[in-house]
Design a protein around this motif. Structure first.
Motif, mmCIF file in Angstrom:
data_model
loop_
_atom_site.group_PDB
_atom_site.id
_atom_site.type_symbol
_atom_site.label_atom_id
_atom_site.label_comp_id
_atom_site.label_asym_id
_atom_site.label_seq_id
_atom_site.Cartn_x
_atom_site.Cartn_y
_atom_site.Cartn_z
ATOM 1 N N GLN A 112 0.804 -1.220 0.000
ATOM 2 C CA GLN A 112 0.000 0.000 0.000
ATOM 3 C C GLN A 112 0.837 1.270 0.000
ATOM 4 O O GLN A 112 0.301 2.370 0.150
ATOM 5 C CB GLN A 112 -0.922 -0.007 1.232
ATOM 6 C CG GLN A 112 -1.861 -1.202 1.296
ATOM 7 C CD GLN A 112 -2.757 -1.306 0.075
ATOM 8 O OE1 GLN A 112 -3.356 -0.317 -0.348
ATOM 9 N NE2 GLN A 112 -2.838 -2.505 -0.486
ATOM 10 N N LYS A 113 2.131 1.149 -0.182
ATOM 11 C CA LYS A 113 2.985 2.329 -0.157
ATOM 12 C C LYS A 113 2.792 3.174 -1.407
ATOM 13 O O LYS A 113 2.556 2.647 -2.504
ATOM 14 C CB LYS A 113 4.453 1.916 -0.023
ATOM 15 C CG LYS A 113 4.786 1.296 1.317
ATOM 16 C CD LYS A 113 6.284 1.007 1.425
ATOM 17 C CE LYS A 113 6.632 0.445 2.791
ATOM 18 N NZ LYS A 113 8.087 0.159 2.916
ATOM 19 N N SER A 114 2.936 4.465 -1.239
ATOM 20 C CA SER A 114 2.764 5.376 -2.377
ATOM 21 C C SER A 114 4.007 5.449 -3.251
ATOM 22 O O SER A 114 3.917 5.746 -4.450
ATOM 23 C CB SER A 114 2.403 6.782 -1.887
ATOM 24 O OG SER A 114 3.410 7.281 -1.018
ATOM 25 N N THR A 115 5.169 5.192 -2.667
ATOM 26 C CA THR A 115 6.423 5.142 -3.430
ATOM 27 C C THR A 115 7.263 3.971 -2.936
ATOM 28 O O THR A 115 7.058 3.471 -1.824
ATOM 29 C CB THR A 115 7.244 6.444 -3.291
ATOM 30 O OG1 THR A 115 7.603 6.631 -1.917
ATOM 31 C CG2 THR A 115 6.463 7.648 -3.806
ATOM 32 N N ASP A 172 8.734 10.178 -9.845
ATOM 33 C CA ASP A 172 7.376 10.490 -9.393
ATOM 34 C C ASP A 172 6.330 9.819 -10.280
ATOM 35 O O ASP A 172 5.323 9.294 -9.781
ATOM 36 C CB ASP A 172 7.155 11.999 -9.388
ATOM 37 C CG ASP A 172 7.946 12.708 -8.301
ATOM 38 O OD1 ASP A 172 8.440 12.019 -7.383
ATOM 39 O OD2 ASP A 172 8.095 13.943 -8.382
ATOM 40 N N LYS A 189 6.160 6.102 -9.348
ATOM 41 C CA LYS A 189 6.026 5.795 -7.921
ATOM 42 C C LYS A 189 7.311 5.215 -7.326
ATOM 43 O O LYS A 189 7.275 4.310 -6.479
ATOM 44 C CB LYS A 189 4.848 4.839 -7.696
ATOM 45 C CG LYS A 189 3.520 5.396 -8.186
ATOM 46 C CD LYS A 189 2.373 4.434 -7.933
ATOM 47 C CE LYS A 189 1.057 4.992 -8.452
ATOM 48 N NZ LYS A 189 -0.068 4.059 -8.225
ATOM 49 N N ASP A 228 10.775 5.848 -5.138
ATOM 50 C CA ASP A 228 11.457 6.681 -4.149
ATOM 51 C C ASP A 228 12.931 6.707 -4.535
ATOM 52 O O ASP A 228 13.689 5.784 -4.233
ATOM 53 C CB ASP A 228 11.265 6.087 -2.756
ATOM 54 C CG ASP A 228 12.038 6.850 -1.683
ATOM 55 O OD1 ASP A 228 12.763 7.806 -2.020
ATOM 56 O OD2 ASP A 228 11.919 6.467 -0.508
#
Length: 299
Positions: A49-52, A120, A123, A125
């Motif tokens: 569920q991480k955004s990056t 970005d 997604k 990091d």
């Protein structure tokens, strides 16, 4: 030799259901914007569920003969890295028949710049980008880490542009933050029984378009040890003791040089390990994942 080496990796690295561990994926992104298949990469994101996601670039082995084999890294390495929560970047690069060295490492660095510049969008990091590869892919991964921040480099009478100028993001960093080398050739001056270079029909001869013994300056510029300094990232080196394709001493030499600069986290020597088989196992996969997780937490 060429057909054998390409075939052995294609057969060993049989692609299984990679998508089962991937939440999102982008396939055949051209990281140079030239439409060439050998400049394509795939991005896979883990099921979480991480955004990056911190990322690992993975490079196939082919004795530098393959230019469209990114799918062969999905097993054994890709799923393991996805399970640990990393985004996986599987890249193609030019073969020795497409272009002379340093084109191959130029491609690797261009791919890293593309990923960082578009982090970005995909997604990623970009505070942590690790790199790994097996056989010739291990060599390129090691070279990428050892040459962090290097543009041009001279050895004797030879100068190469190791960074390269391909792609549309020349000002973006191609640095990596951690390296796992799986049985990569390192010192091509000692590939023949760990004593001397191989002859002019070897994969490294094809890579430089010349007999290694007659081109020792260029052979030195193939060697990651030539470039290492204390500013480089940490490495793990993994090699099977029964490897008959890349001599085990190659990793012994590399591990010693890395240790001397404080860059060696671990040298894993696998008893009865071959050029893939046995060396790839649950223990070594865990070592890789734990290392990347530890290094990624520093960022």
């Amino acid at each position: 030799m060429r057909t054998f080496l390409v075939t052995i990796f294609a057969l060993f690295c049989i692609v299984t259901s990679f998508g089962q561990n991937s939440n999102s994926q982008w396939l055949n992104l051209n990281y140079v914007n030239d439409g060439k298949e050998y400049h394509n990469l795939d991005i896979y994101l883990p099921n979480n569920q991480k955004s990056t996601h911190k990322a690992i670039v993975v490079i196939y082995g082919s004795a530098w003969f393959g230019n469209n084999m990114k799918q062969t890294v999905l097993e054994p390495l890709g799923n393991k890295l996805l399970e640990s929560g990393f985004a996986v970047i599987a890249i193609n690069h030019r073969a020795s028949s497409d272009a002379v060295y340093p084109a191959q490492i130029n491609d690797v660095k261009a791919a890293i710049r593309f990923v960082r510049a578009n982090a970005d969008k995909y997604k990623i990091d970009a505070s942590f980008i690790g790199i790994t590869g097996f056989s010739s892919g291990g060599h390129l991964a090691s070279l990428a880490g050892a040459s962090n921040g290097v543009k041009k480099f001279t050895e004797g009478k030879k100068t190469i542009n190791i960074e390269g100028d391909i792609g549309v993001y020349p000002s973006v960093s191609s640095s990596v933050n951690a390296v796992v080398d799986w049985f990569g050739p390192i010192d091509m001056a000692l590939m023949n029984e760990c004593k001397k270079p191989k002859e002019g029909n070897s994969p490294e001869a094809a890579l430089i378009r010349g007999n290694p013994a007659d081109n020792l300056d260029m052979i030195a510029l193939l060697n990651p040890i030539t470039f290492i300094d204390k500013t480089d990232p940490q490495f793990i080196v993994i090699h099977g003791e029964a490897d008959t394709i890349v001599p085990h001493c190659q990793s012994e030499l590399f591990a010693k040089a890395l240790k001397g600069k404080g860059l060696l986290s671990e040298f894993i020597s696998v008893p009865e390990g071959q050029h893939g088989l046995v060396t790839f196992n649950e223990s070594t996969f865990k070592k890789m994942n734990d290392f990347f997780l530890k290094e990624s937490q520093k960022k």
